[in-house]
Enzyme design. Structure first.
Site, PDB file in Angstrom:
ATOM      1  CG  LEU A   1      -2.117  -0.919   1.148  1.00  0.00           C
ATOM      2  CD1 LEU A   1      -2.973  -0.938   2.376  1.00  0.00           C
ATOM      3  CD2 LEU A   1      -3.035  -0.257   0.007  1.00  0.00           C
TER       4      LEU A   1
ATOM      5  CB  ILE B   1      -0.103   0.694  -4.955  1.00  0.00           C
ATOM      6  CG1 ILE B   1      -0.832   0.934  -6.065  1.00  0.00           C
ATOM      7  CG2 ILE B   1      -0.990   0.815  -3.561  1.00  0.00           C
ATOM      8  CD1 ILE B   1      -1.718  -0.006  -6.398  1.00  0.00           C
ATOM      9  CD  GLU B   2      -2.948   5.070  -1.615  1.00  0.00           C
ATOM     10  OE1 GLU B   2      -2.812   6.205  -2.343  1.00  0.00           O
ATOM     11  OE2 GLU B   2      -3.851   4.895  -1.422  1.00  0.00           O
ATOM     12  CB  THR B   3       3.168   8.060  -1.725  1.00  0.00           C
ATOM     13  OG1 THR B   3       3.881   7.187  -1.061  1.00  0.00           O
ATOM     14  CG2 THR B   3       1.981   8.585  -1.465  1.00  0.00           C
TER      15      THR B   3
ATOM     16  CD1 TRP C   1      -6.277   2.657   0.423  1.00  0.00           C
ATOM     17  CD2 TRP C   1      -5.669   2.153   2.345  1.00  0.00           C
ATOM     18  NE1 TRP C   1      -4.998   3.236   0.571  1.00  0.00           N
ATOM     19  CE2 TRP C   1      -4.607   2.910   1.894  1.00  0.00           C
ATOM     20  CE3 TRP C   1      -5.490   1.851   3.606  1.00  0.00           C
ATOM     21  CZ2 TRP C   1      -3.488   3.374   2.719  1.00  0.00           C
ATOM     22  CZ3 TRP C   1      -4.295   2.331   4.278  1.00  0.00           C
ATOM     23  CH2 TRP C   1      -3.456   2.838   3.883  1.00  0.00           C
TER      24      TRP C   1
END
Length: 312
Positions: free
Chosen positions: A120, A123-125, A304
């Protein structure tokens, strides 16, 4: 006065404070209303003046991005290739090894395997490489004033002001995505207030720079949403010829034996394994070329980020 009446009255007052005039005359009027509601909720005038300093009009770029979401504009294979490329996979594995001790300690505490925390984060930042350069207050004020989802973004704006007022982040550092997601795990302000963790106990829930707080906040979110440590998120599968599309969807959950008997196979061509839990078939792009058998944890990933592309 009966206690239930007092409680309902307080809820009504809070809703009124967070609501926005049906037709705010202009952006300045909208901001004034937000400030008044925030003061009534105990946010200091000093915080409010710092928060809105220099913000005089909606941000046009934010509105452009709000109307240009990728899902439906690119295929799922293209999205997956862009987001989960080999470079990002290799970097994630290296960072997993680098922070292994901390990740496993946090994972054990919250009941979340470390690989999901890193995934996570990645993939987010891109592991904190890009957290967004938009001003959080300006973005949320723009979207709140815009009217399309005014109530939602205005509440998030109030939450953002509370974060500033509590001193978790410097005003100059309060940046993120065009939609108001913040830090290396891209929490919306409401998620921050509910899920962010001050793991190193320095008085700040720092999801911008402190790895311990970032990892613990991700794990805490998943844990509080009901993450099952004994279950994976899902797997890509091969559907049988003539698969009945009426069986597709996260709301169509059946025991794994049902899918096995139906002829659903792993990518290696073997029948799906048997286990004592239920699963759904998800087809992110709306065709049967790429299909997934997903479990309860997948629904937490959808909580999420409500995107089939993202969660898958």
């Amino acid at each position: 006065m009966p206690r239930h009446f007092v409680k309902k009255s307080m809820i009504f007052v809070c809703l009124c404070l967070f609501s926005i005039p049906a037709q705010a005359k202009d952006f300045t009027s909208y901001v004034a209303h937000v400030k008044n509601a925030a003061r009534a909720q105990g946010i200091s005038s000093r915080t409010l003046e710092a928060a809105f300093n220099g913000i005089t009009r909606p941000n046009g770029r934010v509105l452009e991005l709000d109307r240009a979401q990728p899902e439906g504009k690119i295929t799922f294979p293209t999205y997956r290739k862009n987001i989960v490329n080999q470079t990002r996979i290799q970097k994630g594995r290296a960072l997993y090894r680098q922070h292994s001790a901390l990740l496993h300690t946090i994972g054990k505490r919250y009941g979340v395997p470390p690989q999901y925390i890193v995934a996570l984060w990645g993939i987010e930042t891109n592991y904190g490489g890009f957290t967004g350069g938009m001003d959080i207050v300006e973005s949320l004020a723009t979207l709140g004033y815009d009217g399309r989802r005014s109530d939602y973004f205005t509440k998030e704006l109030h939450n953002a002001l509370k974060i500033l007022d509590e001193g978790h982040v410097r005003r100059s550092h309060f940046k993120g995505s065009w939609a108001g997601a913040m830090g290396q795990c891209q929490f919306m302000p409401s998620s921050f207030l509910q899920m962010a963790v001050d793991y190193n106990r320095d008085g700040h829930k720092d999801i911008w720079d402190t790895k311990a707080d970032i990892f613990a906040s991700i794990a805490n979110y998943l844990s509080k949403k009901g993450w099952r440590e004994d279950v994976r998120w899902g797997r890509e599968v091969i559907l049988p010829q003539g698969f009945n599309r009426k069986l597709e969807g996260r709301d169509k959950m059946y025991p794994l034996r049902f899918w096995r008997e139906l002829g659903v196979k792993t990518l290696s061509g073997n029948p799906v394994p048997l286990a004592d839990f239920r699963a759904s078939v998800v087809i992110p792009e709306g065709n049967t070329r790429t299909a997934f058998l997903v479990y309860d944890n997948y629904n937490i990933l959808m909580d999420w980020n409500r995107s089939l592309y993202f969660a898958t």
